[in-house]
Design a protein around this motif. Structure first.
Motif, short mmCIF file in Angstrom:
data_model
loop_
_atom_site.label_atom_id
_atom_site.label_comp_id
_atom_site.label_asym_id
_atom_site.label_seq_id
_atom_site.Cartn_x
_atom_site.Cartn_y
_atom_site.Cartn_z
N UNK A 203 0.83 -1.21 0.00
CA UNK A 203 0.00 0.00 0.00
C UNK A 203 0.87 1.26 0.00
N UNK A 204 0.35 2.31 -0.59
CA UNK A 204 1.10 3.57 -0.65
C UNK A 204 0.14 4.73 -0.39
N UNK A 205 0.70 5.92 -0.19
CA UNK A 205 -0.13 7.11 0.00
C UNK A 205 0.40 8.25 -0.86
N UNK A 206 -0.44 8.72 -1.76
CA UNK A 206 -0.11 9.85 -2.63
C UNK A 206 -0.52 11.15 -1.93
N UNK A 229 1.34 1.74 6.29
CA UNK A 229 1.10 0.60 7.18
C UNK A 229 -0.39 0.31 7.33
N UNK A 230 -0.77 -0.90 6.95
CA UNK A 230 -2.13 -1.39 7.15
C UNK A 230 -2.04 -2.72 7.89
N UNK A 234 -7.22 -5.24 8.10
CA UNK A 234 -7.67 -4.24 7.13
C UNK A 234 -7.30 -4.67 5.71
N UNK A 235 -6.10 -5.19 5.54
CA UNK A 235 -5.70 -5.65 4.21
C UNK A 235 -6.61 -6.77 3.71
N UNK A 241 -13.71 -7.35 0.39
CA UNK A 241 -14.89 -6.52 0.10
C UNK A 241 -14.69 -5.61 -1.12
N UNK A 242 -13.42 -5.42 -1.53
CA UNK A 242 -13.18 -4.49 -2.63
C UNK A 242 -12.52 -5.19 -3.82
#
Length: 416
Positions: A203-206, A229-230, A234-235, A241-242
């Motif tokens: 996971x990343x955050x822009x 960090x997840x 949650x992962x 679900x997604x």
């Protein structure tokens, strides 16, 4: 395999760079490429439309085509390649609608119970204005079409919403999606997809706005931290679900999804919810994630194209990566072009990806809004940030815009 990469930005430079480390790759060709890509592989000019690209792939004898940008995907380049029997890493035109038509995408999520913000879509200005005026603030106005990440306005007033709606409907055939404003941390989860299964990348955050502290207009992305960090629960929730719901839903509707499934998510108090889907590597997420890939990108992409992806193929280094974008003066409006660039020699753990550059009389110059994507890897995110900002300090680029607070939402600083 001989691999053809379609595109010419920072994302495609990161893809090419990863392919150079790919044991199953014998030759790499890129169209149209850019000066940074051309320093690593052969670049070929051709019209960036489906038939011309498919003809080039056939002429080159490509064993695999990796499509970078959303434009050719939405135009149907994968369909044109498949008609010629050429394996392609990317979704069909019908499947790329998941990104290319936000109203369709929202309706798809509703059909398959994928968590997302409350929304309504409109194809006429009067109805959109009336709906927006009746909503509580803030609210989000999105251009329903492709806008390179810049068609989103977070509206703090009804007047701002009206201005955003009027600007969108000035375009012929426009449509909008109006959404509730979700509160939480935003995270990008990219996954390799083969039509049946989706295997997550780190996971990343822009950081999407032009100015620090998340101020100013939206851009295509100004910097990334990876991994975000997840926890395992949650992962797994995101997976079930997604991602799995998308893969099942697309297959059920007869449009299986192959390529990179990009889920832009908001981590709300009610769990992860979809902000938007993209149908390709994010840019600049690709520049942060792909340097950590230890698996064979060409083999992974070919397995996705042939429906045989094995999760064991998807391996990433246990390290951190940070990206800072250097943008031209004027961006995200009309950028200044032709500004001379001077690049330092990066260290072994640093990379300079060309996003909007050109050569003029032998001089490297700016040729777009987001010009360079600087990347550094390290054992921790603060160390990676320290390295990438040290690299930025040695780039010669008059008037460059860049954010000095990448990672700041999480309290990360280069000196932490």
């Amino acid at each position: 395999m001989k691999v053809l990469v379609i595109g010419g930005g920072g994302r495609e430079h990161a893809i090419v760079d990863a392919l150079t480390r790919s044991p199953s790759t014998s030759e790499i060709v890129c169209t149209p490429g850019n000066p940074g890509i051309a320093a690593q592989v052969r670049c070929v000019a051709t019209p960036q439309e489906p038939d011309a690209l498919a003809e080039l792939a056939q002429q080159e004898g490509a064993d695999l085509v990796i499509v970078g940008p959303e434009g050719p995907l939405a135009a149907g380049v994968v369909d044109a390649l498949q008609q010629r029997g050429i394996p392609a890493f990317g979704p069909s035109r019908a499947a790329a609608r998941l990104e290319g038509d936000k109203a369709w995408s929202k309706a798809f999520m509703q059909r398959h119970s994928i968590p997302t913000a409350q929304w309504r879509s409109f194809e006429a200005l009067p109805a959109a204005l009336a709906y927006a005026q009746a909503q509580s603030l803030p609210l989000v106005v999105k251009d329903a079409g492709l806008r390179a990440g810049k068609g989103v306005t977070i509206c703090a007033t009804h007047s701002q919403a009206e201005d955003a709606l009027r600007a969108i409907f000035e375009q012929p055939g426009a449509g909008v999606v109006i959404e509730e404003f979700m509160v939480g941390q935003e995270v990008s989860v990219l996954a390799f997809a083969d039509g049946v299964r989706a295997v997550q990348m780190p996971p990343s955050q822009d950081h999407k706005t032009i100015f620090e502290h998340d101020q100013g207009p939206m851009t295509g992305g100004m910097g990334v931290i990876c991994p975000y960090t997840l926890g395992p629960e949650v992962r797994q929730q995101i997976q079930t679900t997604i991602l799995d719901a998308v893969m099942h839903g697309m297959a059920q509707e007869g449009i299986p999804f192959c390529g990179v499934l990009y889920a832009g998510l908001m981590l709300t108090a009610g769990g992860p919810k979809v902000v938007e889907f993209n149908a390709r590597f994010g840019d600049p997420e690709a520049e942060a994630v792909l340097p950590l890939l230890t698996g064979d990108l060409a083999a992974i992409a070919h397995a996705c194209a042939s429906g045989t992806l094995d999760a064991a193929q998807v391996q990433f280094e246990d390290a951190a990566s940070a990206v800072v974008i250097l943008a031209a003066p004027g961006y995200p409006g009309e950028p200044q072009r032709g500004i001379a660039l001077g690049l330092p020699l990066p260290a072994a753990n640093q990379r300079i990806f060309h996003a909007g550059t050109a050569l003029q009389a032998g001089q490297l110059v700016s040729a777009g809004g987001r010009v360079l994507a600087l990347q550094a890897s390290a054992s921790t995110l603060p160390a990676a940030l320290r390295e990438v900002y040290a690299l930025a300090a040695h780039v010669e680029f008059a008037g460059a815009q860049y954010r000095r607070d990448i990672g700041g939402r999480l309290g990360l600083t280069p000196d932490a």
